[in-house]
Design an enzyme around this catalytic site. Structure first.
Site, mmCIF file in Angstrom:
data_model
loop_
_atom_site.group_PDB
_atom_site.id
_atom_site.type_symbol
_atom_site.label_atom_id
_atom_site.label_comp_id
_atom_site.label_asym_id
_atom_site.label_seq_id
_atom_site.Cartn_x
_atom_site.Cartn_y
_atom_site.Cartn_z
ATOM 1 C CD GLU A 169 -5.528 -0.057 3.034
ATOM 2 O OE1 GLU A 169 -6.574 0.468 2.782
ATOM 3 O OE2 GLU A 169 -4.351 0.239 2.262
ATOM 4 C CG PHE B 214 2.966 1.216 5.316
ATOM 5 C CD1 PHE B 214 4.429 1.172 6.036
ATOM 6 C CD2 PHE B 214 2.906 0.968 4.457
ATOM 7 C CE1 PHE B 214 5.479 1.394 5.170
ATOM 8 C CE2 PHE B 214 4.247 1.350 3.022
ATOM 9 C CZ PHE B 214 5.323 1.352 3.890
ATOM 10 C CG HIS C 12 5.477 5.834 5.997
ATOM 11 N ND1 HIS C 12 4.903 6.977 5.959
ATOM 12 C CD2 HIS C 12 4.891 4.714 5.363
ATOM 13 C CE1 HIS C 12 4.290 6.832 4.616
ATOM 14 N NE2 HIS C 12 4.542 5.800 4.280
ATOM 15 C CG ASP D 17 1.536 3.833 9.880
ATOM 16 O OD1 ASP D 17 1.867 4.797 10.477
ATOM 17 O OD2 ASP D 17 2.146 2.789 9.542
#
Ligand SMILES: Cc1ncc(C[n+]2csc(CCOP(=O)(O)OP(=O)(O)O)c2C)c(N)n1
Ligand SMILES: [Mg+2]
Length: 740
Positions: A470, A493, A540, A495
Site C-alpha cells: 500500500e 480495503f 474487512h 483495513d
C-alpha cells in the site's frame, strides 16, 4: 552546473599543457567542484556558528558527503533531470544551482526561503526551478515518490498530449515538463535502506525498468547505530545485487573523480532506457549526526581519525595541488571568495523578512481551485450513458448502483483527461493482457469490480496492477501527481491502508504546505470501507475516517448513495487537492440510493451536506452506511411517535458543512450524531464539540452520539449486530432525545 563566481581561469598556454581529463572531468570542472565542495562545508560551519549564537534553530550538515553530491550534479542535468535528495545533499544542490544565500534563508526560516518559506528545518531541500522536489524528515519516504516521478516522465513522453494545459480543472494550474530521456535521482543514507519503502521502490524500479538512480550515501552510521546492525552482512550492495535490470556501482564516495565516473555510467544506463542504477557511495560523517548529537559518545577517536584521513575537501585540495591544476594562490583565492560570499549571504539572510504569523493557513489546500465553489455545482443530466467498452448501452432511466456509477464516472473522466492513471491491487482487468485479447478470459477489474473494463478500454499503461504494497501505491501516486499526472488509485480495503500511513500522514497532504506552494500532488485515493457485511469480521469491516479528517491538507469524502458518489468522485478527480474517497462496501450494490446515470459532467461541491429528509423536532447528523439505517429509524419514530426528524447526510467529511448543521440545530434544538466507527474519539466527537461550543444557547437537550462499540467488528453476525449501530439503536436514541 552552476557556480556563482568566475573561477581563476587557466591561461591558454596552461590549458594546452593540460589537456588531460580525469574520468571525463576537465581541470576547470575539478576547480568548480572544489569551489562547490568548499562552499558546502563552509555553509555548514557558518550554520553551526549561527546555531551556537542562537540565530538559527537547527543544523544538520552535508560534511563528508560533498564529493558524491558534486559528482551527481555534474553527471546529471540541472533543470532537466529530477531530484529527490536528502539532507546531506547540500553540495548536490549547490552544484545544481542553489545559492548559499538561499540555503541560509532556510536556516533562518525567512519568508523567502525557497524550500519552504520558514516551514521546514534547514537542509530539507526544495528548489522548484531546479526540479529539486520538496523533501521531508521521515527517512526514506522520498524513495517511492522518486519512482512515481520517473513513471510520470515516461508516461508523458508516451502520451505527449496529456501534458497539454486544459481549462476548468486542476490542469489549468499544473504545468507539465518532461524530457524523453530524463533521469530521477534519489539519495538516502545507509540506515534508511532498512525502511521497507526502500525495498518496495527498488522492486518497482527494477520491474518497470525505470530511469532512477538510487544513491546510497553510506557513512556507516544512522545516528549512533552502525551499518552492520542495520544491514545483514554490513553491505547493502551485496543485498540488492539480485535485482534485475539494474546497473550497480560501489565506490569511494569521498573522491569526486571516482564518484563522477560511477554516476556517469549510472546515468548512461538510465538514459538509454535499460533500467535503474544503484550507486553505493562510501562516505564519511565528520560532524556527528547533527548539532544535537555528539558522536564521541559512541565512536572512539581512532575511528574518527581514520575517517578524517578520507575527508573529501582536503583530499580534493591536495589532488588539485598535486596535479598542478591549482597552486596555493589559486586555492587561497577560491577560499577567500567563498568566505566573502558566505559572509555576505549570512548578513543578508539574517536581515531578511520573516514569515507573517497570519500566513500559516496559506497553502494547506490549493489557492487556485476551490472544490466547495459553485464551479463544481452542476445539475444531473439523466440521459442515456455512453456505451461501455463491450458495446452495452444501459437504458436512460434505469437506476444504477453506486458501484455502477463509480465505474461510469471513472470511465467518463478517463476519456476526458489523459493524465488519469489508475493502479492498485487487482484493479486491472488482467495483467496478462494477451489472455483478454485472445478472449480466453473476461477480466477482473477490482475485487469489487469498480474498475472493471477500464484496462480493456484505456490500455495497460493507464490502468494496471500494483504490487501488494500500500505504501507503494500511495508513494508512487504522490510522485506522479507532483509531475502533473492525476493518479486515481485504489486501496482494496480500508483495513489495509496502514502500510501507506507514512505517505498519508507525512507526505501526500503536506506537499503543498511544506513547500510553500512550490509543489503539490492532487490525486484521488479510492478506498473500500466499512462493515455491516455479515461475516466481514475484524479485518474487512473497519472504519476510521476521523484518523484522516485529522490530517490537514487531505480532503475526505464518504458518500451514501450512487448519485452522490458520482458527483463527488468527479469533483475529486477534477480538483487540485489530494482526496481520500471512502466507498462503503455495503452500499456498493444496495437497493437504497440507486440513481440513473447523471451524465459526464455531474459534480457536487465538497462541504455541502444533503438534507435527506426535513424535520422539526430533532436533527440527526450522519453519513455513509448509517444514512439508510437512520432514515429507517426516523420513519418509524415519525409513524409511531409523531417525532419529526431532520436527517443530514454530511457526504463530505473534510471540509464539512457547518452551515447546514447550525441551521438545522437552530431549528430543532436537539441533535444526535451517528457514525459507524467506534464511539470514542470518533468523527462525531468533533461535531459534538463544535455544537457544544458554538450552538450551546440553541440546545434543549444534551448532544447525543450513536456509534459502534469501542471494540473491533466481530465475525459472528450476532456479535456484529451488537457492535455496529443498528436502526433500533438509532430509534432508541432519537426517542430519548425527543423526550428529554
Ligand atoms: C522514519 C524515521 N525514523 C527515524 C528518524 C530519526 N532519524 C533521522 S536521521 C536518522 C538516521 C539516518 O541515518 P542514515 O540513513 O544512515 O543517514 P545519515 O544521517 O547517516 O546520512 C534517524 C534515525 C526519521 N527522521 N525518520
Ligand atoms: Mg548513515
Amino acid at each position: 552546473m552552476a557556480t556563482t563566481k568566475v573561477d581563476p581561469k587557466l591561461s591558454e598556454s596552461e590549458l594546452k599543457k593540460k589537456p588531460k581529463t580525469y574520468q571525463g572531468l576537465t581541470s576547470q570542472q575539478l576547480i568548480d567542484a572544489y569551489r562547490i565542495m568548499f562552499t558546502s562545508r563552509r555553509i555548514d560551519d557558518r550554520e553551526i556558528l549561527l546555531k551556537r549564537q542562537q540565530k538559527i534553530f537547527f543544523q544538520i550538515s552535508g560534511a563528508g558527503h560533498e564529493a558524491t553530491g558534486v559528482a551527481a550534479a555534474f553527471a546529471l542535468k540541472a533543470r532537466y533531470d529530477w531530484f529527490y535528495p536528502y539532507y546531506r545533499d547540500r553540495a548536490l544542490c549547490l552544484g545544481l544551482g542553489a545559492t548559499p544565500y538561499e540555503m541560509l534563508l532556510g536556516a533562518v526560516g525567512a519568508a523567502d526561503d525557497p524550500s519552504s518559506g520558514g516551514r521546514q528545518m534547514p537542509s530539507h531541500w526544495a528548489f522548484e526551478a531546479l526540479n529539486v522536489v520538496t523533501q521531508s524528515s521521515p527517512t526514506g519516504s522520498q524513495i517511492l515518490q522518486a519512482v512515481g516521478c520517473a513513471e510520470a516522465g515516461r508516461y508523458f513522453s508516451q502520451h505527449p498530449n496529456a501534458a497539454r494545459k486544459a481549462e476548468g480543472d486542476y490542469r489549468q494550474f499544473k504545468d507539465v515538463q518532461f524530457q524523453g530521456d530524463e533521469i530521477t535521482y534519489v539519495s538516502l543514507g545507509d540506515g534508511t535502506t532498512s525502511e521497507g519503502e526502500f525495498w518496495e521502490a527498488l522492486n518497482t524500479a527494477s520491474n518497470r525498468r525505470l530511469p532512477v538512480i538510487f544513491c546510497v550515501q553510506d557513512n556507516e552510521y544512522a545516528i549512533s547505530v552502525p551499518v552492520e546492525v542495520q544491514t545483514a552482512g554490513g553491505n547493502i550492495s551485496r543485498l540488492v545485487s539480485g535485482f534485475p535490470n539494474f546497473h550497480f556501482e560501489e565506490i569511494d564516495g569521498t573522491d569526486p573523480v571516482i564518484a563522477y565516473a560511477a554516476l556517469r555510467r549510472a546515468a548512461d544506463h538510465c538514459r538509454s532506457g535499460s533500467g535503474p542504477a544503484f550507486v553505493h557511495a562510501h562516505v564519511i560523517r565528520p560532524y556527528s549526526h547533527s548539532l544535537s548529537d555528539d558522536e564521541r559518545l559512541y565512536r572512539p577517536d581512532t575511528e574518527r581519525q581514520r575517517d578524517a584521513a578520507r575527508d573529501p575537501v582536503p583530499r580534493l585540495q591536495m589532488f588539485l595541488l598535486r596535479e598542478g591544476i591549482l597552486d596555493e594562490r589559486g586555492i587561497n583565492q577560491i577560499e577567500t571568495e567563498v568566505e566573502a560570499e558566505i559572509q555576505a549571504a549570512a548578513d543578508r539572510a539574517l536581515a531578511a523578512a520573516l514569515p507573517q504569523p497570519d500566513s500559516i493557513y496559506h497553502f494547506v489546500y490549493s489557492p487556485d481551485l476551490d472544490p466547495t465553489s459553485a464551479a463544481f455545482d452542476t445539475h444531473p443530466a439523466f440521459a442515456a450513458p455512453e456505451a461501455t467498452a463491450d458495446g452495452k448501452r444501459p437504458a436512460a432511466s434505469a437506476p444504477k448502483t453506486m458501484a455502477d456509477l463509480i465505474n461510469a464516472t471513472l470511465r467518463d473522466e478517463m476519456r476526458r483527461d489523459e493524465r488519469i492513471v489508475m493502479f492498485g491491487e487487482d484493479v486491472a482487468d488482467c495483467s496478462r493482457e494477451e489472455y483478454v485479447k485472445q478472449k480466453l478470459v473476461k477480466g477482473k477489474g477490482g475485487v469489487f469490480k469498480l474498475t472493471s473494463g477500464l484496462q480493456n478500454e484505456f490500455g495497460s499503461d493507464r490502468v494496471f496492477n500494483s504490487p501488494l504494497a500500500e505504501a507503494n501505491i500511495v508513494g508512487r501516486a504522490t510522485g506522479m501527481a507532483t509531475r502533473g499526472l492525476k493518479p486515481v488509485v485504489e486501496i482494496q480495503f480500508f483495513d489495509y491502508i496502514w502500510p501507506a500511513m507514512m505517505q498519508l500522514r507525512d507526505e501526500l497532504p503536506l506537499m503543498r504546505w511544506r513547500s510553500n506552494n512550490a509543489f503539490s500532488s492532487p490525486l484521488v485515493i479510492r478506498v473500500a470501507i466499512g462493515g455491516y457485511l455479515t461475516g466481514g469480521a475484524i479485518y474487512h469491516s473497519q472504519c476510521g475516517e476521523s484518523i484522516f479528517t485529522h490530517i490537514p491538507g487531505l480532503r475526505v469524502l464518504f458518500p451514501s448513495n450512487a448519485l452522490d458518489a458520482a458527483g463527488l468522485l468527479r469533483t475529486a478527480i477534477r480538483c487540485d487537492d489530494p482526496v481520500l474517497f471512502l466507498e462503503h462496501k455495503r452500499l456498493y450494490r444496495e437497493t437504497f440510493g440507486r440513481a440513473p446515470y447523471p451524465g459526464p459532467d455531474y459534480m457536487i461541491p465538497f462541504g455541502k451536506a444533503k438534507v435527506v429528509q426535513p424535520g422539526t423536532d430533532l436533527t440527526v447528523i450522519t453519513y455513509g452506511a448509517v444514512v439508510p439505517r437512520a432514515l429507517q429509524a426516523a420513519q418509524k419514530i415519525e409513524r409511531e411517535h409523531r417525532v419529526s426528524v431532520e436527517l443530514l447526510d454530511l457526504r463530505s467529511l473534510n471540509p464539512f458543512d457547518w452551515d447546514a448543521i447550525a441551521t438545522s440545530v437552530k431549528k430543532t434544538n436537539r441533535v444526535l450524531i451517528a457514525y459507524e466507527d467506534s464511539l470514542s474519539w470518533g468523527y462525531g466527537a468533533e461535531i459534538a464539540a463544535r455544537i457544544a461550543d458554538q450552538l450551546f444557547h440553541h440546545l434543549d437537550a444534551p448532544v447525543k452520539r450513536v456509534a459502534a462499540t469501542d471494540t473491533f467488528v466481530a465475525y459472528q453476525p450476532i456479535l456484529e449486530n451488537a457492535i455496529l449501530p443498528q436502526a433500533s439503536d438509532l430509534f432508541r436514541a432519537m426517542k430519548e432525545l425527543a423526550e428529554f
